[in-house]
Design an enzyme around this catalytic site. Structure first.
Site, short mmCIF file in Angstrom:
data_model
loop_
_atom_site.label_atom_id
_atom_site.label_comp_id
_atom_site.label_asym_id
_atom_site.label_seq_id
_atom_site.Cartn_x
_atom_site.Cartn_y
_atom_site.Cartn_z
N VAL A 232 -10.46 -1.38 -41.78
CA VAL A 232 -10.15 -1.48 -40.26
C VAL A 232 -10.73 -0.15 -39.45
CG1 VAL A 232 -8.04 -2.96 -40.53
CG2 VAL A 232 -7.80 -0.43 -40.85
N SER A 233 -10.60 -0.25 -38.14
CA SER A 233 -11.43 1.00 -37.62
C SER A 233 -10.45 1.84 -37.25
CB SER A 233 -12.08 0.29 -36.27
OG SER A 233 -13.07 -0.66 -36.82
N THR A 234 -9.12 1.59 -37.11
CA THR A 234 -8.12 2.78 -36.72
C THR A 234 -6.71 2.35 -37.37
OG1 THR A 234 -7.24 1.43 -34.79
CG2 THR A 234 -9.26 2.66 -34.31
N GLN B 208 -4.74 -0.57 -36.27
CA GLN B 208 -5.04 -1.91 -36.74
C GLN B 208 -4.47 -2.32 -38.23
OE1 GLN B 208 -9.48 -1.83 -36.41
NE2 GLN B 208 -9.34 -2.59 -34.33
N ALA C 223 -11.74 3.14 -41.02
CA ALA C 223 -13.07 4.00 -40.65
C ALA C 223 -13.65 3.19 -39.60
CB ALA C 223 -14.05 4.08 -42.01
#
Length: 214
Positions: free
Chosen positions: A8-10, A13, A37
């Site tokens: 997941v990006s953040t 999430q 990341a």
């Protein structure tokens, strides 16, 4: 052994959807590794751990290709490394499974697209440099790269198709400038050609005519 990877990006999430899909695909919950990341970020400790754990005959499973690679070039390079190590790649939601002939053919098409993308980057960069020279901007070497050029340099380096010396020559800058724009976590830790690792020292030797990786 089946090993799952999710990203997941953040921190806001949740990877629940990916984890559930991987469990349904047969991966034990304890064998699922999750990174937080962004897609462009090079540092992925859980992916690094997965690469260390994988052995001949294992299969790594992800839900989608964009969860695994930072770019098309990175995906193809990573896929080649897995294949060389005898590791399968199963992309659950996109139906890609390199343990089958059909899956290997589909991934081969990605390789063709990645090479085409790389050639476009090189051609567009050369055209830009030629246009600049035609307008008389030839005095001295530029010490910095634009954001687009820096991204292109990182892609070429990650793909393992160019040494730092070759990238520097392409952008008409010193090697030190290219090193200054590369992600420091990736320098000296890439696969080139048949799984060969290139190091900064190797680029220096290439400049002196001792060896070339391009």
């Amino acid at each position: 052994m089946l090993i799952g990877y999710a990203r997941v990006s953040t921190p806001d999430q949740k990877p629940d959807h990916q984890i559930d899909a991987l469990v349904r695909a047969g991966v034990a919950l304890g064998n699922i590794h999750v990174d937080i990341a962004s897609g462009a970020k090079a540092s992925r400790p859980e992916l690094d751990l997965v690469m260390k754990l994988l052995r001949d005959g294992d299969t790594v499973k992800v839900t989608r290709l964009d969860r695994l690679g930072r770019s098309l070039l990175h995906l193809v390079t990573l896929g080649a490394v897995l294949a060389e190590r005898g590791v399968g790649l199963h992309v659950v939601e996109q139906g890609i499974d390199t343990t089958t002939a059909e899956g290997r053919a589909m991934f081969g098409m990605l390789s063709v697209l990645a090479e085409y993308q790389r050639e476009l980057i090189v051609a567009n960069t050369r055209d830009g440099l030629a246009a600049a020279r035609a307008r008389g901007r030839v005095g001295g070497r530029r010490r910095r790269l634009t954001v687009e050029q820096a991204a292109a340099a990182q892609q070429l380096y990650d793909a393992g198709t160019h040494t730092v010396a070759a990238i520097a020559a392409l952008f008409d800058v010193p090697r030190s400038t290219v090193y200054g724009h590369l992600d420091p976590d990736r320098i000296g830790d890439r696969h080139a050609g048949a799984g060969r690792v290139c190091h900064p020292e190797g680029d220096r030797l290439a400049d002196e005519g001792h060896e070339s990786f391009t």
